[in-house]
Design a protein around this motif. Structure first.
Motif, PDB file in Angstrom:
ATOM      1  N   PHE A   3      86.941 -13.392 -28.047  1.00 56.13           N
ATOM      2  CA  PHE A   3      87.459 -12.042 -27.847  1.00 56.13           C
ATOM      3  C   PHE A   3      86.942 -11.470 -26.531  1.00 56.13           C
ATOM      4  CE2 PHE A   3      86.740  -7.426 -28.388  1.00 56.13           C
ATOM      5  CZ  PHE A   3      88.072  -7.019 -28.414  1.00 56.13           C
ATOM      6  N   LEU A  25      84.649  -2.427 -31.031  1.00 57.65           N
ATOM      7  CA  LEU A  25      84.878  -3.859 -31.216  1.00 57.65           C
ATOM      8  C   LEU A  25      83.883  -4.717 -30.441  1.00 57.65           C
ATOM      9  CD1 LEU A  25      88.779  -3.947 -31.047  1.00 57.65           C
ATOM     10  CD2 LEU A  25      87.367  -4.256 -33.078  1.00 57.65           C
ATOM     11  N   ALA A  35      90.731  -2.879 -39.855  1.00 58.03           N
ATOM     12  CA  ALA A  35      91.250  -2.009 -38.806  1.00 58.03           C
ATOM     13  C   ALA A  35      90.990  -0.549 -39.140  1.00 58.03           C
ATOM     14  CB  ALA A  35      92.745  -2.264 -38.607  1.00 58.03           C
ATOM     15  N   VAL A  50      95.709  -1.207 -33.870  1.00 62.52           N
ATOM     16  CA  VAL A  50      96.780  -2.201 -33.797  1.00 62.52           C
ATOM     17  C   VAL A  50      97.405  -2.205 -32.397  1.00 62.52           C
ATOM     18  CG1 VAL A  50      99.000  -2.908 -34.736  1.00 62.52           C
ATOM     19  CG2 VAL A  50      97.232  -1.985 -36.264  1.00 62.52           C
ATOM     20  N   ALA A  53      95.184  -4.045 -29.986  1.00 62.66           N
ATOM     21  CA  ALA A  53      95.281  -5.495 -30.204  1.00 62.66           C
ATOM     22  C   ALA A  53      96.502  -6.067 -29.490  1.00 62.66           C
ATOM     23  CB  ALA A  53      95.331  -5.798 -31.700  1.00 62.66           C
ATOM     24  N   LYS A  54      97.626  -5.371 -29.582  1.00 62.94           N
ATOM     25  CA  LYS A  54      98.853  -5.858 -28.949  1.00 62.94           C
ATOM     26  C   LYS A  54      98.782  -5.751 -27.426  1.00 62.94           C
ATOM     27  CE  LYS A  54     101.829  -5.150 -32.949  1.00 62.94           C
ATOM     28  NZ  LYS A  54     103.026  -4.483 -33.514  1.00 62.94           N
ATOM     29  N   TYR A  58      97.430  -9.873 -28.563  1.00 63.09           N
ATOM     30  CA  TYR A  58      97.419 -10.370 -29.940  1.00 63.09           C
ATOM     31  C   TYR A  58      98.687  -9.906 -30.673  1.00 63.09           C
ATOM     32  CZ  TYR A  58      92.435 -11.305 -29.207  1.00 63.09           C
ATOM     33  OH  TYR A  58      91.226 -11.773 -28.735  1.00 63.09           O
ATOM     34  N   TYR A  61      96.031  -6.968 -35.449  1.00 63.26           N
ATOM     35  CA  TYR A  61      94.577  -6.918 -35.612  1.00 63.26           C
ATOM     36  C   TYR A  61      94.008  -8.165 -36.292  1.00 63.26           C
ATOM     37  CZ  TYR A  61      89.921  -5.467 -37.004  1.00 63.26           C
ATOM     38  OH  TYR A  61      88.563  -5.414 -37.189  1.00 63.26           O
ATOM     39  N   GLU A  63      94.748 -11.256 -35.955  1.00 66.73           N
ATOM     40  CA  GLU A  63      94.539 -12.308 -34.957  1.00 66.73           C
ATOM     41  C   GLU A  63      93.351 -11.956 -34.053  1.00 66.73           C
ATOM     42  OE1 GLU A  63      97.306 -15.084 -32.063  1.00 66.73           O
ATOM     43  OE2 GLU A  63      97.839 -12.976 -32.308  1.00 66.73           O
ATOM     44  N   LEU A  64      93.241 -10.699 -33.678  1.00 67.34           N
ATOM     45  CA  LEU A  64      92.088 -10.253 -32.889  1.00 67.34           C
ATOM     46  C   LEU A  64      90.802 -10.498 -33.678  1.00 67.34           C
ATOM     47  CD1 LEU A  64      91.757  -6.930 -30.915  1.00 67.34           C
ATOM     48  CD2 LEU A  64      89.978  -7.632 -32.506  1.00 67.34           C
ATOM     49  N   ARG A  65      90.842 -10.194 -34.959  1.00 68.82           N
ATOM     50  CA  ARG A  65      89.667 -10.349 -35.815  1.00 68.82           C
ATOM     51  C   ARG A  65      89.227 -11.812 -35.869  1.00 68.82           C
ATOM     52  NH1 ARG A  65      89.670  -7.976 -41.997  1.00 68.82           N
ATOM     53  NH2 ARG A  65      87.465  -8.326 -42.472  1.00 68.82           N
TER      54      ARG A  65
END
Length: 280
Positions: A3, A25, A35, A50, A53-54, A58, A61, A63-65
């Motif tokens: 990340f 984060l 989230a 969210v 993240a985009k 990503y 969220y 996928e970020l996680r």
């Protein structure tokens, strides 16, 4: 993927609420929270989490996680000991990575940002420098670049007592230059706050574009280093040291050339010899 590596490579513009989410984060042990919990800590809405993240590329969220979890999971010993295992250790691959990092440096650091920091140094009587032990060689280089312009420098130590003793003379005519590569030194937030309280200025050099340090320094210079997430040289911070010296010099070339000439004259009086070119 890491990340932190995604953050370092991102050039997305963030809103104030998204910056707060980013700061949350980038804290410790964040992969286990939802989230909604991130939003609560950042005092914003879950939709902001969210959206960030985009912006970072990503799909959402979760996928970020997953990347947060990778950052927090220790690597296997056999893989973790392989330097440049993901990029190739041979000279050509290594140099190619460094060249790419140097070429994109002006993208991360506009000249006007360097000039603004240089203007602050130009108006300063004393420059204080601070970093973690790992960055000390680059900090020493930067200190010498400033001294070559005739500026008085004070390199802060590593223990709380030593830092306090050397920082005691910091005042409204002083500027603190600090480095935060990969992570910020533990005492940095206190030093930035104390510098502001005393009326001085602060310049922070980091390698995580998009990161917003709190409390905010007067000048934040951030540039991503090499692409390999585990093996990053200090070539980019060293290049910034030279670039900052040049920017300060050009605020008043006559003054700083006179300072350089004075240093050279005193060097000769002290018995120093002029450089002798090597012959093949």
């Amino acid at each position: 993927m890491s990340f932190k590596a995604v953050v370092a490579s991102s050039t997305a513009r963030l809103s104030a609420s998204e910056e707060r989410v980013m700061n949350v984060l980038l804290g410790d042990e964040m992969s286990g929270i939802t989230a909604a919990e991130v939003a609560e800590r950042a005092q914003t809405h879950e939709s902001t989490v969210v959206r960030l993240a985009k912006k970072l590329g990503y799909r959402g969220y979760p996928e970020l996680r997953g990347d947060l979890r990778r950052d927090e999971t220790p690597m296997e010993h056999s893989h973790g000991q392989i330097m440049r295992g993901e990029s190739g250790y041979d000279l050509s691959a290594f140099i190619a990575d460094e060249i790419r990092a140097l070429k994109r440096l002006p993208h991360f650091v506009p000249q006007e940002d360097l000039d603004a920091a240089a203007g602050t140094l130009h108006a300063s009587r004393t420059v204080y420098l601070f970093s973690r032990t790992d960055e000390r060689p680059t900090l020493d280089l930067l200190a010498r670049r400033m001294r070559r312009l005739g500026l008085t420098t004070v390199t802060l130590g590593t223990t709380p007592k030593d830092i306090a003793e050397r920082f005691a003379s910091f005042d409204q005519n002083s500027t603190l230059i600090a480095m935060a590569l990969r992570e910020a030194p533990g005492q940095l937030a206190t030093l930035v706050s104390e510098a502001a309280r005393r009326g001085g200025k602060t310049i922070l050099i980091s390698d995580v574009p998009g990161y917003r340090f709190r409390p905010s320094p007067d000048h934040l210079i951030t540039a991503r280093r090499g692409d390999d997430t585990e093996y990053r040289t200090q070539l980019i911070p060293a290049a910034l040291a030279y670039a900052l010296q040049l920017a300060v010099f050009h605020t008043d070339p006559a003054r700083y050339q006179a300072a350089r000439d004075g240093i050279d004259d005193l060097t000769r009086l002290l018995g120093g010899a002029d450089e002798i070119p090597l012959r093949p």
